[in-house]
Write a protein that holds these residues in place. Structure first.
Motif, PDB file in Angstrom:
ATOM      1  N   THR A  95      19.725  26.447 112.275  1.00  0.00           N
ATOM      2  CA  THR A  95      19.815  25.890 110.923  1.00  0.00           C
ATOM      3  C   THR A  95      19.479  26.949 109.881  1.00  0.00           C
ATOM      4  O   THR A  95      19.999  26.913 108.762  1.00  0.00           O
ATOM      5  CB  THR A  95      18.874  24.689 110.770  1.00  0.00           C
ATOM      6  OG1 THR A  95      17.527  25.079 111.125  1.00  0.00           O
ATOM      7  CG2 THR A  95      19.311  23.540 111.652  1.00  0.00           C
ATOM      8  N   GLU A  96      18.601  27.891 110.238  1.00  0.00           N
ATOM      9  CA  GLU A  96      18.248  28.967 109.321  1.00  0.00           C
ATOM     10  C   GLU A  96      19.442  29.903 109.112  1.00  0.00           C
ATOM     11  O   GLU A  96      19.699  30.354 107.986  1.00  0.00           O
ATOM     12  CB  GLU A  96      17.054  29.737 109.886  1.00  0.00           C
ATOM     13  CG  GLU A  96      16.275  30.542 108.866  1.00  0.00           C
ATOM     14  CD  GLU A  96      14.929  30.992 109.402  1.00  0.00           C
ATOM     15  OE1 GLU A  96      13.939  30.901 108.645  1.00  0.00           O
ATOM     16  OE2 GLU A  96      14.859  31.428 110.569  1.00  0.00           O
ATOM     17  N   ILE A  97      20.185  30.177 110.186  1.00  0.00           N
ATOM     18  CA  ILE A  97      21.385  31.001 110.082  1.00  0.00           C
ATOM     19  C   ILE A  97      22.433  30.289 109.229  1.00  0.00           C
ATOM     20  O   ILE A  97      23.088  30.899 108.373  1.00  0.00           O
ATOM     21  CB  ILE A  97      21.973  31.295 111.475  1.00  0.00           C
ATOM     22  CG1 ILE A  97      20.917  31.906 112.396  1.00  0.00           C
ATOM     23  CG2 ILE A  97      23.190  32.211 111.358  1.00  0.00           C
ATOM     24  CD1 ILE A  97      20.430  33.253 111.997  1.00  0.00           C
ATOM     25  N   GLU A  98      22.579  28.995 109.443  1.00  0.00           N
ATOM     26  CA  GLU A  98      23.554  28.216 108.679  1.00  0.00           C
ATOM     27  C   GLU A  98      23.216  28.185 107.196  1.00  0.00           C
ATOM     28  O   GLU A  98      24.104  28.307 106.338  1.00  0.00           O
ATOM     29  CB  GLU A  98      23.633  26.796 109.246  1.00  0.00           C
ATOM     30  CG  GLU A  98      24.221  26.745 110.652  1.00  0.00           C
ATOM     31  CD  GLU A  98      24.036  25.400 111.313  1.00  0.00           C
ATOM     32  OE1 GLU A  98      23.188  24.604 110.819  1.00  0.00           O
ATOM     33  OE2 GLU A  98      24.720  25.128 112.318  1.00  0.00           O
ATOM     34  N   ALA A  99      21.925  28.053 106.885  1.00  0.00           N
ATOM     35  CA  ALA A  99      21.511  28.043 105.481  1.00  0.00           C
ATOM     36  C   ALA A  99      21.755  29.399 104.832  1.00  0.00           C
ATOM     37  O   ALA A  99      22.187  29.479 103.675  1.00  0.00           O
ATOM     38  CB  ALA A  99      20.037  27.657 105.378  1.00  0.00           C
ATOM     39  N   PHE A 100      21.495  30.467 105.577  1.00  0.00           N
ATOM     40  CA  PHE A 100      21.729  31.809 105.049  1.00  0.00           C
ATOM     41  C   PHE A 100      23.224  32.035 104.832  1.00  0.00           C
ATOM     42  O   PHE A 100      23.633  32.593 103.799  1.00  0.00           O
ATOM     43  CB  PHE A 100      21.170  32.858 106.008  1.00  0.00           C
ATOM     44  CG  PHE A 100      21.438  34.278 105.586  1.00  0.00           C
ATOM     45  CD1 PHE A 100      20.949  34.781 104.397  1.00  0.00           C
ATOM     46  CD2 PHE A 100      22.197  35.114 106.399  1.00  0.00           C
ATOM     47  CE1 PHE A 100      21.191  36.093 104.012  1.00  0.00           C
ATOM     48  CE2 PHE A 100      22.452  36.425 106.023  1.00  0.00           C
ATOM     49  CZ  PHE A 100      21.946  36.912 104.825  1.00  0.00           C
ATOM     50  N   ALA A 101      24.052  31.587 105.784  1.00  0.00           N
ATOM     51  CA  ALA A 101      25.498  31.723 105.631  1.00  0.00           C
ATOM     52  C   ALA A 101      25.985  30.975 104.389  1.00  0.00           C
ATOM     53  O   ALA A 101      26.814  31.486 103.623  1.00  0.00           O
ATOM     54  CB  ALA A 101      26.204  31.201 106.877  1.00  0.00           C
ATOM     55  N   ALA A 102      25.463  29.769 104.176  1.00  0.00           N
ATOM     56  CA  ALA A 102      25.849  29.000 102.993  1.00  0.00           C
ATOM     57  C   ALA A 102      25.438  29.722 101.718  1.00  0.00           C
ATOM     58  O   ALA A 102      26.179  29.757 100.730  1.00  0.00           O
ATOM     59  CB  ALA A 102      25.212  27.609 103.057  1.00  0.00           C
ATOM     60  N   HIS A 103      24.258  30.325 101.735  1.00  0.00           N
ATOM     61  CA  HIS A 103      23.790  31.089 100.578  1.00  0.00           C
ATOM     62  C   HIS A 103      24.714  32.267 100.288  1.00  0.00           C
ATOM     63  O   HIS A 103      24.987  32.573  99.120  1.00  0.00           O
ATOM     64  CB  HIS A 103      22.370  31.591 100.839  1.00  0.00           C
ATOM     65  CG  HIS A 103      21.869  32.585  99.845  1.00  0.00           C
ATOM     66  ND1 HIS A 103      21.617  32.260  98.522  1.00  0.00           N
ATOM     67  CD2 HIS A 103      21.581  33.918  99.964  1.00  0.00           C
ATOM     68  CE1 HIS A 103      21.198  33.337  97.882  1.00  0.00           C
ATOM     69  NE2 HIS A 103      21.176  34.350  98.730  1.00  0.00           N
ATOM     70  N   ARG A 104      25.219  32.915 101.338  1.00  0.00           N
ATOM     71  CA  ARG A 104      26.111  34.060 101.161  1.00  0.00           C
ATOM     72  C   ARG A 104      27.556  33.632 100.965  1.00  0.00           C
ATOM     73  O   ARG A 104      28.430  34.465 100.721  1.00  0.00           O
ATOM     74  CB  ARG A 104      26.042  34.999 102.378  1.00  0.00           C
ATOM     75  CG  ARG A 104      24.712  35.646 102.664  1.00  0.00           C
ATOM     76  CD  ARG A 104      24.134  36.483 101.544  1.00  0.00           C
ATOM     77  NE  ARG A 104      25.083  37.162 100.710  1.00  0.00           N
ATOM     78  CZ  ARG A 104      24.845  37.479  99.444  1.00  0.00           C
ATOM     79  NH1 ARG A 104      23.688  37.164  98.876  1.00  0.00           N
ATOM     80  NH2 ARG A 104      25.744  38.105  98.727  1.00  0.00           N
ATOM     81  N   GLY A 105      27.840  32.340 101.096  1.00  0.00           N
ATOM     82  CA  GLY A 105      29.197  31.854 100.902  1.00  0.00           C
ATOM     83  C   GLY A 105      30.143  32.200 102.028  1.00  0.00           C
ATOM     84  O   GLY A 105      31.347  32.402 101.805  1.00  0.00           O
ATOM     85  N   VAL A 106      29.609  32.261 103.255  1.00  0.00           N
ATOM     86  CA  VAL A 106      30.430  32.591 104.418  1.00  0.00           C
ATOM     87  C   VAL A 106      30.182  31.565 105.516  1.00  0.00           C
ATOM     88  O   VAL A 106      29.273  30.741 105.419  1.00  0.00           O
ATOM     89  CB  VAL A 106      30.117  34.012 104.954  1.00  0.00           C
ATOM     90  CG1 VAL A 106      30.405  35.057 103.894  1.00  0.00           C
ATOM     91  CG2 VAL A 106      28.660  34.111 105.425  1.00  0.00           C
ATOM     92  N   LEU A 188      18.770  37.540 100.598  1.00  0.00           N
ATOM     93  CA  LEU A 188      18.294  36.657 101.664  1.00  0.00           C
ATOM     94  C   LEU A 188      18.186  35.198 101.237  1.00  0.00           C
ATOM     95  O   LEU A 188      18.120  34.313 102.089  1.00  0.00           O
ATOM     96  CB  LEU A 188      16.926  37.135 102.164  1.00  0.00           C
ATOM     97  CG  LEU A 188      16.900  38.473 102.902  1.00  0.00           C
ATOM     98  CD1 LEU A 188      15.471  38.858 103.249  1.00  0.00           C
ATOM     99  CD2 LEU A 188      17.763  38.420 104.163  1.00  0.00           C
ATOM    100  N   GLY A 189      18.147  34.925  99.948  1.00  0.00           N
ATOM    101  CA  GLY A 189      18.043  33.541  99.503  1.00  0.00           C
ATOM    102  C   GLY A 189      16.687  32.951  99.825  1.00  0.00           C
ATOM    103  O   GLY A 189      15.651  33.486  99.418  1.00  0.00           O
ATOM    104  N   GLU A 190      16.669  31.853 100.580  1.00  0.00           N
ATOM    105  CA  GLU A 190      15.410  31.175 100.903  1.00  0.00           C
ATOM    106  C   GLU A 190      14.616  31.893 101.992  1.00  0.00           C
ATOM    107  O   GLU A 190      13.448  31.570 102.219  1.00  0.00           O
ATOM    108  CB  GLU A 190      15.686  29.731 101.330  1.00  0.00           C
ATOM    109  CG  GLU A 190      16.269  28.866 100.213  1.00  0.00           C
ATOM    110  CD  GLU A 190      16.470  27.429 100.650  1.00  0.00           C
ATOM    111  OE1 GLU A 190      16.108  27.109 101.808  1.00  0.00           O
ATOM    112  OE2 GLU A 190      16.979  26.632  99.850  1.00  0.00           O
ATOM    113  N   LEU A 191      15.227  32.840 102.681  1.00  0.00           N
ATOM    114  CA  LEU A 191      14.517  33.573 103.718  1.00  0.00           C
ATOM    115  C   LEU A 191      13.541  34.549 103.090  1.00  0.00           C
ATOM    116  O   LEU A 191      13.855  35.213 102.092  1.00  0.00           O
ATOM    117  CB  LEU A 191      15.506  34.319 104.619  1.00  0.00           C
ATOM    118  CG  LEU A 191      16.533  33.442 105.331  1.00  0.00           C
ATOM    119  CD1 LEU A 191      17.494  34.299 106.137  1.00  0.00           C
ATOM    120  CD2 LEU A 191      15.848  32.421 106.231  1.00  0.00           C
TER     121      LEU A 191
END
Length: 246
Positions: A95-106, A188-191
């Protein structure tokens, strides 16, 4: 929770660079196999604590003849010598990878762009979900993140080949990055980069990795290399590479 996973080094000669780094650090190396779809071979030097150096060079020169964009970029980047190519993080929470991907728009990807699974006889390593694609992170001087569920089959625990070095890495303690803390946090967004548990130094130069410090049985050590060349200094062809792999 994110952690430092590995550091990619691009080289014009896989063996020369590995031998030099093993002589410098005293740490032995392992065979990391190759990416059939990318034409890249790799050697592994473990720095301890689940972190390793991934030294890559072109081993299938048909990729150059066929104008493969990844091979051409590696050749161009190493024209003046070895460089730090990528800073690669990991998380054991998809879920952390998915949230990061969403933050990067990918999208989260289970495939390495232009390549296939790493092929090493007798080793149980394969594809890993990650975001963004490695080229679209590394060529911006920023980290990408892989989903790593556990370290049972991790490259950092591959045993070094006999005679390549007897020093043992005890873990990475620091990294020196270009740019600023604000630019890394924005990427990194929320990371939270504080989760890495490292002393992160920012030199204000172009983005990328400049140095990695680590403990070892031979004492504290540091490896320093130039970072990958960033877009402002790249040719139109390399700019096209970014758009092709988006």
């Amino acid at each position: 929770m994110i952690a430092l996973d590995h550091i990619a080094i691009w080289s014009g000669n896989l063996y020369r660079t590995t031998i030099e780094l093993s002589r410098l650090t005293g740490i032995g190396s392992a065979d990391g196999g190759y990416f059939p779809g990318l034409g890249l071979g790799q050697k592994i030097i473990s720095l301890g604590g689940g972190v390793y150096l991934e030294i890559e060079s072109i081993v299938d020169h048909r990729m150059i003849l066929e104008r493969d964009p990844v091979a051409l970029e590696l050749e161009r980047q190493t024209d003046s010598g070895d460089c730090f190519a990528g800073l690669c993080l990991r998380s054991d929470e998809l879920t952390e990878i998915e949230a990061f991907a969403a933050h990067r728009g990918v999208e989260v990807s289970a495939e390495i762009a232009g390549g296939k699974a790493l092929m090493v006889p007798g080793q149980k390593r394969g594809r890993a979900a990650h975001a963004p694609d490695f080229l679209n992170s590394w060529l911006k001087g920023k980290p990408n993140i892989y989903y790593v569920e556990g370290l049972e089959n991790h490259s950092s625990i591959l045993p070094p080949q006999p005679g390549t070095g007897d020093v043992v890495g005890l873990g990475v303690t620091s990294i020196e990055l270009g740019g600023s803390e604000a630019s890394l946090r924005s990427w990194l967004g929320e990371l939270d980069p504080a989760e890495l548990g490292l002393d992160i130094r920012y030199n204000g130069l172009a983005d990328g990795l400049y140095a990695v410090g680590f403990d070892s049985t031979a004492g504290p050590q540091e490896i320093r290399l130039p970072p990958i060349t960033l877009p402002a200094a790249r040719s139109r062809a390399a700019q096209t590479l970014l758009s092709e792999t988006s």
